[in-house]
Design an enzyme around this catalytic site. Structure first.
Site, PDB file in Angstrom:
ATOM      1  N   ASP A 231     -14.266  21.056 -38.804  1.00 26.31           N
ATOM      2  CA  ASP A 231     -12.992  21.531 -39.316  1.00 26.31           C
ATOM      3  C   ASP A 231     -11.919  21.525 -38.228  1.00 26.31           C
ATOM      4  OD1 ASP A 231     -11.518  23.060 -41.546  1.00 26.31           O
ATOM      5  OD2 ASP A 231     -11.313  24.430 -39.850  1.00 26.31           O
ATOM      6  N   GLU A 299     -12.663  16.147 -39.873  1.00 29.87           N
ATOM      7  CA  GLU A 299     -11.520  16.336 -40.771  1.00 29.87           C
ATOM      8  C   GLU A 299     -10.275  15.871 -40.018  1.00 29.87           C
ATOM      9  OE1 GLU A 299      -9.133  19.901 -43.132  1.00 29.87           O
ATOM     10  OE2 GLU A 299     -10.039  20.254 -41.173  1.00 29.87           O
TER      11      GLU A 299
END
Length: 570
Positions: A231, A299
């Site tokens: 993330d 990501e």
């Protein structure tokens, strides 16, 4: 040689030594069909209105049925739930609302039995401010004192209030001067939070923090996960001199704003740190004699050039799959055949030859594509991500053409819950998501017809169309076949995948009017008869239909607006 350079050389050497441990057969992720699940909204097993691990276990057969081979699961860790689970209070636990560690171990057992891989979120840019590390860091308890980014004030304003060290802003506050710095009265310093206030940034230059992260990864790998989706990696490291970023213009959005984060995004040290984690994973795989390579997914947003950097190089790899959200970055834009071809070819040309492309649709932050385009256009994007070479990533419900529920509760200030509404399983109350009184979020009003049970019953549904696409993805032709693009007309684009004499031709009408599809003059060595092996619900065709490709025989075949047919030479 400085210590930093020495460490870089050691990491580089390790990656060279380990390279080649895995052959292509072990790199299962290269052709993976990845399905993102926001656990809270997938399936509730106990009637409390919140999805959980047991609910996911109950629905694993559905995932196998639709051709999914990899699940990417959003955070299930204990959390203060200020940001939907991305504010973690314990990296090695299971939030009680989702179940227990025993439930997770049962999930791994069942997924292994069904041949499914599990990829979990690695949220290491920040923790919750309720995490034990942060509480100890506030009080300067060793070794946690420097686990986070702390800075002294630039000075004081005329009221004596401390002034933040610089102009860095928190994500989501780009136009309201929302500072990325919050004053802590106890410690008498500011702490950095590039996300919300309750998500303090970890100090990823701290060697103790790095050791903690590697220990967390080892913990979950030993539980059996197949990899990590990392993330927010682009904000891992910041300028150590705390220099001001350029001023963000009023017309900046969630994608263009990154270009103004000169000192907070894509710092050179970020790439070195990701490379260090990649080496750690390779070393773990070698030492534990894992049969399949651990996948490392990032990501990544921004320009193509920026995203490509996160592949690294053959000698110094970073992410196996930096996620390519091409459809998200084109929100609401309808492209003609030349424009779409140019965008796709540009990306494919930039991906390093020894690396694998990824194709992703919506996600838990930016929603499902049907929300921004139309439900019909969703069929085009499903065909793109599944029929192009590389790994595909879709968000739960996109196989049903689910949209976003506009009934937003007041407890979601970040306006992301519309994209996280419960999965549509059937036409009963709460779409079969929960047996309790209410789901944690209202289901979309169209659940009565846009649900798994209903779409299973008729052949030409979005669900069955998706199953046809994933079935084709498992063939050698779609795994290894050559790719060629064909511009049929301004609004009709086709591309072919060919391998050992077998070809599939994917034809899509990007326009808003019915278009002729005369393939004879644009596809070399085309068969005179092609068979429809998959077709979108709105195409007007059925599987098994034989399409003649000879010129004007008897007239040109037609394709409805925003529809797709997949044709086979056999």
């Amino acid at each position: 040689m400085t210590n930093k350079k020495m460490k870089f050389v050691q990491i580089l050497f390790s990656s060279l030594v380990i390279a080649g441990v895995f052959g292509s057969d072990n790199e299962w992720w290269k052709h993976a069909n990845i399905y993102e699940i926001y656990l809270r909204s997938f399936k509730d097993s106990d009637g409390d209105g919140i999805g959980d691990i047991k609910g996911l276990i109950f629905k694993l057969d559905y995932l196998v049925d639709i051709g999914v081979d990899t699940v990417y699961l959003t955070p299930f860790y204990p959390s203060s739930m200020a940001d939907g689970g991305y504010d973690i209070t314990d990296y090695k636990g299971i939030d009680s609302v989702y179940g227990t560690m025993q439930d997770f171990e049962e999930l791994m057992k069942e997924m292994n039995a069904k041949g499914l891989h599990l990829v979990i979120d690695l949220v290491i840019n920040h923790s919750s401010d309720e995490h034990e590390w942060f509480q100890k860091s506030i009080n300067k308890i060793a070794p946690y004192s420097d686990y986070y980014i702390w800075a002294n004030p630039k000075g004081n304003d005329w009221n004596g209030k401390p002034i933040p060290p610089n102009n860095w802003f928190s994500l989501g506050s780009i136009h309201d001067s929302g500072s990325a710095w919050t004053w802590n009265e106890n410690r008498k310093q500011f702490y950095l939070h590039q996300m919300i206030t309750k998500q303090p940034d970890l100090n990823l230059r701290n060697e103790d923090v790095k050791a903690e992260i590697k220990n967390i990864m080892k913990f979950w790998l030993e539980k059996g996960v197949s990899g990590f989706r990392v993330d927010a990696p682009m904000m891992f490291m910041e300028d150590e001199q705390l220099r001001d970023n350029p001023t963000v213009p009023p017309d900046a959005n969630m994608f263009t704003v990154f270009s103004f984060c000169e000192y907070t995004y894509n710092h050179p040290d970020t790439f070195r740190f990701i490379g260090e984690l990649n080496v750690f994973l390779q070393q773990f795989d070698r030492k534990s004699r894992r049969k399949n390579q651990t996948v490392f997914i990032g990501e990544t947003y921004g320009s193509m050039e920026t995203v490509i950097k996160y592949y690294g190089t053959k000698r110094y790899p970073l992410f196996n799959l930096p996620l390519n959200y091409f459809s998200v970055e084109l929100l609401g834009r309808y492209l003609d055949a030349h424009q779409l071809h140019n965008n796709l070819q540009t990306w494919l040309d930039k991906v390093p030859k020894n690396m694998q492309s990824s194709w992703a649709l919506g996600n838990h932050d930016f929603g499902r594509v049907a929300h921004y385009f139309t439900s019909e256009y969703n069929s085009i994007l499903l065909a793109l991500v599944t029929m192009l070479p590389g790994a595909s990533v879709i968000y739960y419900g996109e196989e049903l053409t689910m949209g976003a529920n506009k009934l937003v509760p007041n407890n979601d200030p970040y306006m992301r819950s519309p994209f996280r509404s419960p999965m549509h399983w059937d036409d009963t109350r709460n779409s079969g998501f929960t047996s309790g009184g209410n789901a944690w979020l209202p289901v979309h009003p169209n659940y009565w017809h846009s649900n798994v049970q209903t779409q299973k019953t008729y052949e030409n549904s979005s669900l069955n169309y998706f199953k046809d696409l994933t079935s084709l993805r498992k063939t050698d032709t779609l795994k290894y076949g050559d790719l060629k693009f064909h511009i049929v007309s301004k609004w009709v684009m086709a591309y072919s995948r060919t391998y050992k004499g077998t070809s599939y031709i994917i034809v899509m009408n990007l326009g808003t009017e019915t278009q002729p599809i005369d393939l004879y003059d644009v596809v070399n060595n085309i068969s005179t008869i092609l068979t429809v092996v998959a077709c979108s619900p709105n195409s007007g065709y059925k599987k098994g239909y034989e399409m003649k490709t000879t010129p004007n025989y008897p007239t040109a075949s037609l394709l409805r607006p925003h529809s797709v047919v997949v044709l086979s030479s056999k």
